[in-house]
Scaffold this active site. Structure first.
Site, short mmCIF file in Angstrom:
data_model
loop_
_atom_site.label_atom_id
_atom_site.label_comp_id
_atom_site.label_asym_id
_atom_site.label_seq_id
_atom_site.Cartn_x
_atom_site.Cartn_y
_atom_site.Cartn_z
N ASP A 60 3.05 -0.85 -11.58
CA ASP A 60 4.38 -0.87 -10.83
C ASP A 60 5.39 -1.39 -11.87
O ASP A 60 5.49 -2.33 -12.14
CB ASP A 60 4.32 -1.75 -9.51
CG ASP A 60 5.64 -1.54 -8.64
OD1 ASP A 60 6.53 -1.08 -9.20
OD2 ASP A 60 5.41 -1.89 -7.42
N TYR A 76 12.33 -3.70 7.07
CA TYR A 76 12.51 -3.52 5.79
C TYR A 76 13.97 -4.27 5.57
O TYR A 76 14.10 -5.25 4.91
CB TYR A 76 12.87 -2.01 5.20
CG TYR A 76 13.45 -1.75 3.99
CD1 TYR A 76 12.01 -1.92 3.02
CD2 TYR A 76 14.56 -1.41 3.34
CE1 TYR A 76 12.53 -1.33 1.50
CE2 TYR A 76 14.86 -1.30 2.14
CZ TYR A 76 13.77 -1.34 1.26
OH TYR A 76 14.01 -1.28 -0.07
N HIS A 99 4.35 1.75 -7.74
CA HIS A 99 5.13 1.35 -6.66
C HIS A 99 4.96 1.99 -5.26
O HIS A 99 5.23 1.63 -4.44
CB HIS A 99 6.70 1.46 -6.97
CG HIS A 99 7.62 0.46 -6.05
ND1 HIS A 99 7.34 -0.84 -6.07
CD2 HIS A 99 8.60 0.97 -5.02
CE1 HIS A 99 8.34 -1.36 -4.85
NE2 HIS A 99 8.90 -0.59 -4.38
N SER A 116 7.90 -3.30 -0.28
CA SER A 116 9.18 -3.58 -1.43
C SER A 116 10.09 -4.62 -0.95
O SER A 116 9.48 -5.87 -1.03
CB SER A 116 9.65 -2.06 -1.68
OG SER A 116 10.70 -2.39 -2.87
#
Length: 677
Positions: free
Chosen positions: A611, A448, A646, A528
């Site tokens: 999203d 991430y 999302h 993301s």
């Protein structure tokens, strides 16, 4: 061709930003045909979907909230699309269903996103979101008589509610209604703080605070336990820094008076831990990048007058909670979760025993209650709720359950590797206990690296199925996250964002140098901001990877602030309006760094058509660019989930379908033929 700061930038797939155009619809239909044909042709998809459903068929509980001698919580029996909102007596007794979102939509696309009972447990405010949108509609249920009130609060986003002690109403934040057609793509700004009196129309809500000179400000309101103050934490996008304002409340009266500034320098992060009288307890990273807890007097709020409750130390304090006469701190040491107990003077009283190497993902407490609840999870351990009694120190699971798999079959260990500049970076490795390294297992590397988010072991049914099939799961704790506090976070932001990608590429090379995998057997994934990570990795070093999956990623780093809440990410990414930030953004922007004729690994790009956080145009444009440029025979697929956003609130059926497609993609790429167990 666009021009930014004197630099010409191509954007050949801009036309895909017109989501409702005939050209875009035709293009998406072709993408769907290609992806569907690929998954159907793998030969393993149906078996994987069946096994995933079996692994997911157990009772799942959300973190409970205790009010008025009752526990309010979300529960899924293992076969429902959405969790139901239930209540149960604290001392034991039957569960009672208060809200069942499965009855609101046959497709399971309506979810309870949040809830807040009144102090006496008589009323329950709850938020519903549809099709994965961040927009939430709040409603009110009265427990006695099972009465559903007519109150409907719309256009709420990034806000919970906080009740007055007498249950007459609550505070919440919302936006103005967007213009028609811009509900899921228009820029979101100008949040306002309101008070809603129970039983009245939303149009009658009282505006408490709004700063038109700061349209980027958002407001998180919480009523003090004694009802004397309304604490207002002001946030600005995803910036960790915040402000604290407050309003004095008069018992039994409409909220009135002037909102006052307590901490207004926007110089550090501040989170409210609790309050007693005119003293407010705060978590802060002011002069403490790893976090500390201080007590601030309303009469003397200057920093030199603060009383230190929990000083900064080696452990990174993620959050702190007052539980009776104890302080419970959720901390990280070398990216490993610990729950530590202190007295209210900050003296250590020991740590709570956790079941395994895992994550404390949430803590639920109330300053006036001696009991807290926390959620623990690990790679092979679904979220489990534990009850902590501060009077006895006892920790016990709240409810027993039976799992359709044996967590003991899997093992997790932690390793460290050097990044390209010598920085020591942690990484988790998980696999089956009987793994045979000589069998050339496939490895899935996940990361991430942003927004101070710490990547600790978390349960995922898709990851569990990957481990069950004999794969290795690697999760790297990259810079940009919160594993070592704010300094670690800032080291991977703005013009230093490339360090995040360097860490990720170093993790891939370390795994290969250690003989754990090789490029042809190494896949990467991210969601993301992690999708951005995957996009940057395959455009910078495609030769390192045998497959890539990017979920709901940010790929156009030039235009990201132009959609919904994208402007809020400039605290981490920098702003394209700044010439130096722009140069850094353009240098790694995945969409702008796709090179014609380059051999890219097999790539699956996943997004949701609703999203409204990372709008799907990012995925559309990146997929189109990769497909046009691909210089190898490897597939570039786009998977668009209908009526999904999302990720939050996604029905179980869609979660399992997405996981089955992702696993089928990897197994097809790696030539695996296993199914089921």
């Amino acid at each position: 061709m666009d021009r930014y700061h004197g630099i010409e930038v191509a954007d050949p797939h801009r036309w895909l930003e017109s989501l409702d155009s005939a050209a875009t619809r035709d293009w998406l239909a072709e993408q769907e045909r290609r992806a569907t044909a690929f998954f159907a042709g793998t030969g393993v998809r149906s078996g994987l979907r069946e096994r995933l459903g079996a692994l997911w068929s157990f009772e799942r509980f959300g973190i409970p909230v205790e009010r008025g001698g009752q526990l309010f919580f979300l529960k899924n029996d293992g076969h429902e699309n959405q969790a139901r909102l239930l209540v149960s007596p604290v001392g034991g007794g039957p569960d009672r269903v208060l809200v069942d979102p499965n009855r609101l939509d046959a497709g399971g696309t309506v979810a309870v996103t949040s809830f807040a009972p009144s102090d006496d447990g008589r009323f329950l405010a709850y938020g519903l979101a549809t099709r994965g949108s961040d927009w939430t509609e709040w409603r009110v249920h009265q427990l006695d008589g099972d009465r559903e009130w007519a109150d409907r609060l719309r256009w709420v986003r990034f806000s919970d509610v906080s009740w007055l002690p007498d249950g007459s109403g609550f505070f919440y934040s919302r936006y103005e209604a967007p213009r028609p057609g811009e509900e899921h793509a228009g820029v979101v700004a100008n949040q306002k703080l309101y008070f809603h009196r129970l039983g009245t129309a939303q149009e009658e809500d009282q505006l408490i605070y709004y700063r038109p000179d700061h349209p980027e400000w958002g407001y998180e309101a919480s009523v003090a336990p004694d009802g004397r103050f309304l604490w207002i934490r002001i946030w600005q996008g995803t910036d960790r820094r915040s402000r604290i304002h407050y309003l004095e409340l008069e018992s039994g009266a409409e909220p009135a008076g002037e909102v006052r500034c307590l901490l207004d320098e926007f110089d550090a992060g501040y989170t409210i831990v609790g309050s007693r009288g005119r003293e407010l307890w705060l978590w802060t990273d002011r002069e403490a990048p790893r976090g500390r807890v201080v007590a601030v007097s309303l009469d003397h709020p200057e920093p030199e007058a603060w009383r230190e409750v929990l000083a900064e130390r080696e452990a990174v304090v993620l959050s702190a909670h007052v539980v009776g006469d104890r302080l419970l701190a959720n901390s990280l040491v070398d990216a490993r979760c610990e729950l530590e107990v202190f007295d209210l003077a900050g003296r250590p009283l020991g740590a709570l025993a956790l079941p395994d190497l895992g994550t404390v993902s949430a803590v639920s407490s109330h300053p006036d209650q001696p009991v807290a609840y926390f959620c623990f999870t690990a790679f092979a351990q679904p979220p489990t709720i534990f009850r902590y009694d501060s009077r006895t120190g006892e920790v016990a699971p709240l409810r027993a359950r039976t799992l359709p798999f044996d967590p003991a079959r899997f093992v997790t260990r932690q390793v460290f590797f050097p990044s390209s500049d010598g920085t020591r970076v942690p990484m988790y490795l998980a696999h089956r206990r009987d793994l045979d390294p000589s069998a050339d297992p496939a490895t899935l590397l996940h990361g991430y690296g942003g927004f101070a988010v710490a990547m600790t072991p978390m349960f995922s049914v898709g990851n569990l199925a990957w481990l069950e099939q004999g794969g290795i799961l690697a999760v790297a704790n990259l810079r940009g996250g919160g594993e070592y506090g704010e300094a670690w976070h800032l080291a991977g932001t703005r013009r230093d964002k490339q360090k995040v990608f360097d860490d990720f590429l170093a993790a891939a090379r370390w795994l290969q140098n250690q003989g754990l995998t090789r490029p042809e057997r190494l896949a990467i994934s991210g969601r993301s901001n992690g999708g951005l990570l995957v996009g940057a990795a395959i455009t910078q070093a495609p030769e390192l990877f045998g497959a890539a999956i990017a979920h709901v990623g940010v790929f156009d780093m030039v235009r990201f602030p132009r959609f919904t809440i994208g402007w809020a990410w400039t605290s981490d990414y920098g702003s394209p309006d700044d010439p130096e930030d722009f140069a850094a953004l353009l240098a790694y922007s995945p969409y702008h760094n796709v090179q014609p004729g380059k051999a890219y690994p097999p790539t699956l790009i996943v997004t949701g058509d609703h999203d409204d956080r990372v709008v799907p145009v990012h995925s559309y444009k990146f997929a189109a660019a990769l497909q046009e440029a691909q210089g190898a025979a490897a597939p570039i697929l786009l998977r668009v989930e209908r009526s999904a956003g999302h990720g939050a609130g996604k029905p179980s059926s869609k979660v399992l379908d997405e996981a089955a497609d992702s696993l089928a993609f990897l197994m097809a790429v790696f030539g695996e033929k296993k199914e089921g167990r």
